[in-house]
Design an enzyme around this catalytic site. Structure first.
Site, PDB file in Angstrom:
ATOM      1  N   CYS A 108       0.821  -1.220   0.000  1.00  0.00           N
ATOM      2  CA  CYS A 108       0.000   0.000   0.000  1.00  0.00           C
ATOM      3  C   CYS A 108       0.854   1.269   0.000  1.00  0.00           C
ATOM      4  CB  CYS A 108      -0.934   0.005   1.195  1.00  0.00           C
ATOM      5  SG  CYS A 108      -2.076  -1.379   1.177  1.00  0.00           S
ATOM      6  N   HIS A 242      -2.825   7.299   3.015  1.00  0.00           N
ATOM      7  CA  HIS A 242      -3.348   6.061   2.435  1.00  0.00           C
ATOM      8  C   HIS A 242      -4.746   5.808   3.005  1.00  0.00           C
ATOM      9  CE1 HIS A 242      -4.074   2.031   1.346  1.00  0.00           C
ATOM     10  NE2 HIS A 242      -3.633   1.467   2.448  1.00  0.00           N
ATOM     11  N   ASN A 272     -10.406   0.590   0.459  1.00  0.00           N
ATOM     12  CA  ASN A 272      -8.934   0.636   0.456  1.00  0.00           C
ATOM     13  C   ASN A 272      -8.435   0.114  -0.896  1.00  0.00           C
ATOM     14  OD1 ASN A 272      -6.214   0.023   0.740  1.00  0.00           O
ATOM     15  ND2 ASN A 272      -6.421  -0.773   2.823  1.00  0.00           N
TER      16      ASN A 272
HETATM   17  N1  ACO Z   1     -18.835  -7.454  10.136  1.00  0.00           N
HETATM   18  C1  ACO Z   1     -19.245  -7.722  11.387  1.00  0.00           C
HETATM   19  N2  ACO Z   1     -18.435  -8.151  12.354  1.00  0.00           N
HETATM   20  C2  ACO Z   1     -17.150  -8.316  12.032  1.00  0.00           C
HETATM   21  C3  ACO Z   1     -16.640  -8.053  10.748  1.00  0.00           C
HETATM   22  C4  ACO Z   1     -17.553  -7.609   9.784  1.00  0.00           C
HETATM   23  N3  ACO Z   1     -17.178  -7.306   8.519  1.00  0.00           N
HETATM   24  N4  ACO Z   1     -15.318  -8.305  10.750  1.00  0.00           N
HETATM   25  C5  ACO Z   1     -14.998  -8.714  11.989  1.00  0.00           C
HETATM   26  N5  ACO Z   1     -16.099  -8.727  12.760  1.00  0.00           N
HETATM   27  C6  ACO Z   1     -16.225  -9.099  14.153  1.00  0.00           C
HETATM   28  C7  ACO Z   1     -15.109  -9.994  14.625  1.00  0.00           C
HETATM   29  O1  ACO Z   1     -15.369 -11.320  14.267  1.00  0.00           O
HETATM   30  C8  ACO Z   1     -15.139  -9.785  16.107  1.00  0.00           C
HETATM   31  O2  ACO Z   1     -16.144 -10.586  16.647  1.00  0.00           O
HETATM   32  P1  ACO Z   1     -15.900 -11.356  18.025  1.00  0.00           P
HETATM   33  O3  ACO Z   1     -15.681 -10.274  19.046  1.00  0.00           O
HETATM   34  O4  ACO Z   1     -17.165 -12.121  18.214  1.00  0.00           O
HETATM   35  O5  ACO Z   1     -14.691 -12.194  17.816  1.00  0.00           O
HETATM   36  C9  ACO Z   1     -15.606  -8.335  16.242  1.00  0.00           C
HETATM   37  O6  ACO Z   1     -16.131  -7.954  14.963  1.00  0.00           O
HETATM   38  C10 ACO Z   1     -14.503  -7.403  16.606  1.00  0.00           C
HETATM   39  O7  ACO Z   1     -13.383  -7.741  15.809  1.00  0.00           O
HETATM   40  P2  ACO Z   1     -12.065  -6.976  15.974  1.00  0.00           P
HETATM   41  O8  ACO Z   1     -11.022  -7.576  15.114  1.00  0.00           O
HETATM   42  O9  ACO Z   1     -11.765  -6.786  17.425  1.00  0.00           O
HETATM   43  O10 ACO Z   1     -12.509  -5.567  15.399  1.00  0.00           O
HETATM   44  P3  ACO Z   1     -11.684  -4.278  15.417  1.00  0.00           P
HETATM   45  O11 ACO Z   1     -12.398  -3.256  16.188  1.00  0.00           O
HETATM   46  O12 ACO Z   1     -10.242  -4.509  15.676  1.00  0.00           O
HETATM   47  O13 ACO Z   1     -11.824  -3.854  13.882  1.00  0.00           O
HETATM   48  C11 ACO Z   1     -10.603  -3.870  11.855  1.00  0.00           C
HETATM   49  C12 ACO Z   1     -11.343  -4.714  12.864  1.00  0.00           C
HETATM   50  C13 ACO Z   1     -11.572  -2.885  11.203  1.00  0.00           C
HETATM   51  C14 ACO Z   1     -10.025  -4.782  10.792  1.00  0.00           C
HETATM   52  C15 ACO Z   1      -9.493  -3.116  12.614  1.00  0.00           C
HETATM   53  O14 ACO Z   1      -8.666  -4.013  13.294  1.00  0.00           O
HETATM   54  C16 ACO Z   1      -8.699  -2.263  11.718  1.00  0.00           C
HETATM   55  O15 ACO Z   1      -9.132  -1.223  11.311  1.00  0.00           O
HETATM   56  N6  ACO Z   1      -7.455  -2.700  11.401  1.00  0.00           N
HETATM   57  C17 ACO Z   1      -6.664  -2.077  10.426  1.00  0.00           C
HETATM   58  C18 ACO Z   1      -6.731  -2.943   9.233  1.00  0.00           C
HETATM   59  C19 ACO Z   1      -6.689  -2.185   7.945  1.00  0.00           C
HETATM   60  O16 ACO Z   1      -7.085  -1.067   7.804  1.00  0.00           O
HETATM   61  N7  ACO Z   1      -6.228  -2.888   6.992  1.00  0.00           N
HETATM   62  C20 ACO Z   1      -6.163  -2.341   5.698  1.00  0.00           C
HETATM   63  C21 ACO Z   1      -5.376  -3.211   4.838  1.00  0.00           C
HETATM   64  S1  ACO Z   1      -3.731  -3.092   5.154  1.00  0.00           S
HETATM   65  C22 ACO Z   1      -3.277  -1.619   4.672  1.00  0.00           C
HETATM   66  O17 ACO Z   1      -3.851  -0.973   3.878  1.00  0.00           O
HETATM   67  C23 ACO Z   1      -2.069  -1.161   5.289  1.00  0.00           C
END
Ligand code: ACO
Length: 316
Positions: A108, A242, A272
């Site tokens: 990215c 980004h 993204n």
């Molecule tokens: N819909 C509903 N629930 C979901 C989804 C979804 N799409 N995805 C995950 N969940 C659930 C999980 O299963 C979890 O359930 P559980 O508590 O029963 O296990 C719950 O939501 C919470 O999951 P977490 O992983 O704790 O959620 P978090 O608040 O950390 O958010 C996220 C997840 C959005 C991925 C976050 O970690 C984040 O923003 N990370 C950065 C990742 C990113 O932006 N990546 C981009 C690609 S890489 C790049 O560009 C550099």
């Protein structure tokens, strides 16, 4: 260097969160509050090559150049259906350019890595005009049954033409090998001497680790380029980050104590789009006449590797 033209192209199909909720255990509220994404553009009928060529043509037109004026093509791409030749070579043929071509995979952060290479080429060789095109189709390497990754991404292409100039004030890159937090593994052919122990694995992401790495590295990179460019946040018109996740962008903004209007976004429309996200955003701002001449822009990106980069560049 200075940027003399921008262009972008997006797939025609918009996929809303509600459309995803028809086959994934998710909902619009979860996706919007966790990521800021309302919809994403997804490749369906068109190809990534077509998007890359369209973004390139738009950038060339904007710069008032033709393909014959290009001295180098740099393409940032994580994956497409050709492992070889490079996507830049394919684009070169489509636009009928004749210059050397090179692909790079800075994930990215690829746009920042490409800017760094372009700056070095402009300084070292007789190159005058370099095309940087970032073309990405992450929707083709996520697992569409896996809700925590598939909802995040969209496809698209963004391009800039750069030439010699004094507008790039500072640029920093960092790479810290952390494969496990974010990877996509492809299957190679079996040979009589080496067989695949494991198969292709669609994108694997430890979201929380990515979040922390993204925020800490981006804040550090931004502070470093501002220091090297002898500027403060007050001198910066826009921080172009980004477009990974609205909460990552907000957290970086809060660390820098800046107002939201300095952090333009389009993640709500496109998701993204990996390395294409900054050049797409830049093109949208430029075409909407939102960037005044001599404005200072700070760009920052982060991605798999873990690769990060930032730059401070004055708008021409
Ligand atoms: N819909 C509903 N629930 C979901 C989804 C979804 N799409 N995805 C995950 N969940 C659930 C999980 O299963 C979890 O359930 P559980 O508590 O029963 O296990 C719950 O939501 C919470 O999951 P977490 O992983 O704790 O959620 P978090 O608040 O950390 O958010 C996220 C997840 C959005 C991925 C976050 O970690 C984040 O923003 N990370 C950065 C990742 C990113 O932006 N990546 C981009 C690609 S890489 C790049 O560009 C550099």
């Amino acid at each position: 260097m200075k940027i003399i033209g921008t262009g972008s192209a997006l797939p025609s199909l918009s996929v809303t969160n509600d459309m995803l909720a028809r086959f994934l255990d998710t909902d619009d509220h979860w996706i919007q509050t966790r990521t800021g994404i309302q919809q994403r553009r997804v490749i369906s009928k068109e190809s990534l090559k077509e998007l890359a060529v369209k973004a390139t043509q738009n950038a060339l037109d904007d710069a008032g150049l033709t393909a014959a004026d290009l001295d180098y093509i740099l393409c940032s791409n994580i994956a497409n259906n050709y492992v070889t030749p490079a996507l830049s070579c394919i684009i070169q043929g489509e636009i009928e350019a004749t210059c050397p071509c090179l692909d790079l995979n800075g994930a990215c952060a690829g746009f920042l890595y490409a800017l760094d290479i372009a700056e070095a080429f402009l300084n070292s060789y007789q190159d005058k005009n370099i095309l940087i095109v970032c073309a990405e189709e992450p929707t083709r390497f996520v697992n569409w049954n896996e809700r925590s990754t598939s909802v995040l991404f969209g496809d698209g292409a963004g391009a800039v033409v750069v030439t010699k100039g004094t507008n790039l004030k500072a640029l920093t890159l960092t790479t810290t090998s952390k494969v496990d937090v974010l990877y996509y593994r492809r299957l190679l052919e079996n040979t009589p001497y080496a067989a695949n122990a494991e198969g292709t694995e669609p994108l694997v992401m430890n979201g929380r680790d990515v979040f922390k790495l993204a925020v800490s590295s981006s804040v550090a990179d931004i502070k470093k380029v501002m220091q090297e460019a002898s500027i403060t946040c007050e001198d910066v018109s826009y921080f172009l980050l980004h477009q990974a996740n609205i909460r990552i962008i907000d957290s970086i903004r809060e660390h820098l104590s800046q107002s939201p209007d300095k952090f333009p976004q389009n993640i709500e429309k496109y998701g993204n789009t990996s390395s294409a996200s900054i050049p797409i955003l830049l093109d949208e701002l430029s075409r909407a006449n939102k960037i005044k001449s001599k404005s200072m822009l700070v760009m920052s990106a982060f991605g798999a590797g873990f690769c990060t980069g930032a730059c401070a560049i004055e708008w021409d």
